[in-house]
Scaffold this motif. Structure first.
Motif: not given
Length: 252
Positions: A45-46, A52-58, A80-81, A133-135
Motif C-alpha cells: 500500500v502506498t 493524504s489523497p487516496v493511494g494505490f495498492l497491489s 497500481n490498483v 489490470a483495471d482492478a
C-alpha cells in the motif's frame, strides 16, 4: 475431456452432442474471459493512514486458475490498483488498507489507466475489456478481530483505541440530556486561559478522593464553610474570660 492421447481440455463429452451444446460451450468459453469480482489479498500500500489523497495498492487474487488437468495456476500480482475511500469533497473517513487485508476487487469493463493517471475524463488507454489490470479494491471481507474500531449496536456507539483518541477543531461541543462521565486511570488535565463551571461541584469520598489545591487568588461571592465554621459569620473570642467577641472584619 480426455482424448486418445491423454490431453484433457475444458470441454465435456456432451458439448458436441448438439448445436445447442456446442453454442453453449462457446458462450461459456467467452464468458470465462470476463472478469467481474475476485477475492484478493493486499500485498503493498502506498498510504499508511496519514492525511493524504487516496493511494494505490497491489493485489494478489486468492482463487487460483486451473489447467486442463486441474493443476493450480496462481495469478500474478496486480499493481497500481486504486482503492475505495468513503469521501465527499474534502470530507473523508481515512481508513487505508494494510498489507495482509482480504477484500473484494472489481474489474472495470474498459481500460481505466488514462483516468487513473490524469484524474480527468479520458479515452480508454487500450482496447482491453474486463481485464484484471483495471482492478479497483473495495476491501473488507474475511478479516480478523479488530482492536481499534467504531462499533454501532443497540446499546450505543463505542469508539475504542489501544493507543490514543484525538479530537481537534476550533470548537468542540459535548452535550448530554442526562450525564457525561470522565474516567481516567491516572490524571485528567483541563488547560485553558479561562474555565467556567455552571453547576454544583462535589468532591466525593470515593477511591480517588483527596486533597484539593489551588494557586489562587480565589474570589468567592458567597460564604466559605470549613469544618462547619463559616468564614463570614464566625466570631472571634478573647483569651480573657468575659471579654467581648467580635465578628470578622471585612477587608478593605
Amino acid at each position: 475431456m480426455v482424448d486418445q492421447v491423454g490431453y484433457r481440455g475444458t470441454a465435456e463429452a456432451t458439448d458436441n452432442g448438439s448445436d445447442y451444446n456446442a453454442n453453449t460451450f462457446l458462450v461459456w468459453s467467452i464468458l470465462a474471459r470476463v472478469r467481474t469480482m475476485q477475492v484478493c489479498k493486499v500485498m503493498s500500500v502506498t498510504n499508511a493512514g496519514g492525511v493524504s489523497p487516496v493511494g494505490f495498492l497491489s493485489l494478489k487474487p486468492m482463487v487460483n486458475q486451473q489447467d486442463g488437468y486441474d493443476n493450480a495456476v496462481p495469478h500474478g500480482e496486480i499493481f497500481n490498483v486504486p482503492y475505495f475511500r468513503l469521501q465527499g469533497g474534502a470530507n473523508a473517513i481515512i481508513l487505508d488498507p494494510q498489507v495482509g487485508d482480504i477484500g473484494w476487487a472489481g474489474f472495470a469493463d474498459r481500460d481505466i489507466s488514462s483516468v487513473k493517471a490524469t484524474k480527468a475524463q479520458a479515452n480508454p488507454g487500450s482496447k482491453r475489456m474486463f481485464s484484471m489490470a483495471d482492478a479497483v479494491y473495495f476491501g473488507g471481507i474475511l478479516n480478523g478481530t479488530p482492536n481499534q474500531y467504531v462499533a454501532f449496536s443497540s446499546s450505543g456507539i463505542s469508539i475504542v483505541s489501544p493507543t490514543q483518541i484525538s479530537m481537534a477543531a476550533p470548537n468542540i461541543v459535548l452535550q448530554a440530556t442526562e450525564a457525561i462521565g470522565l474516567t481516567a486511570g491516572t490524571q485528567i488535565t483541563n488547560s485553558a486561559p479561562e474555565v467556567e463551571v455552571d453547576g454544583q461541584m462535589t468532591q466525593g469520598e470515593g477511591p480517588h478522593g483527596g486533597n484539593a489545591s489551588m494557586a489562587g487568588p480565589l474570589d468567592v461571592t458567597n460564604d466559605v464553610v470549613a469544618g462547619g465554621i463559616s468564614l463570614i459569620n464566625h466570631e472571634h473570642t478573647s483569651s480573657s474570660p468575659g471579654s467581648p467577641t467580635s465578628p470578622p472584619i471585612a477587608g478593605t
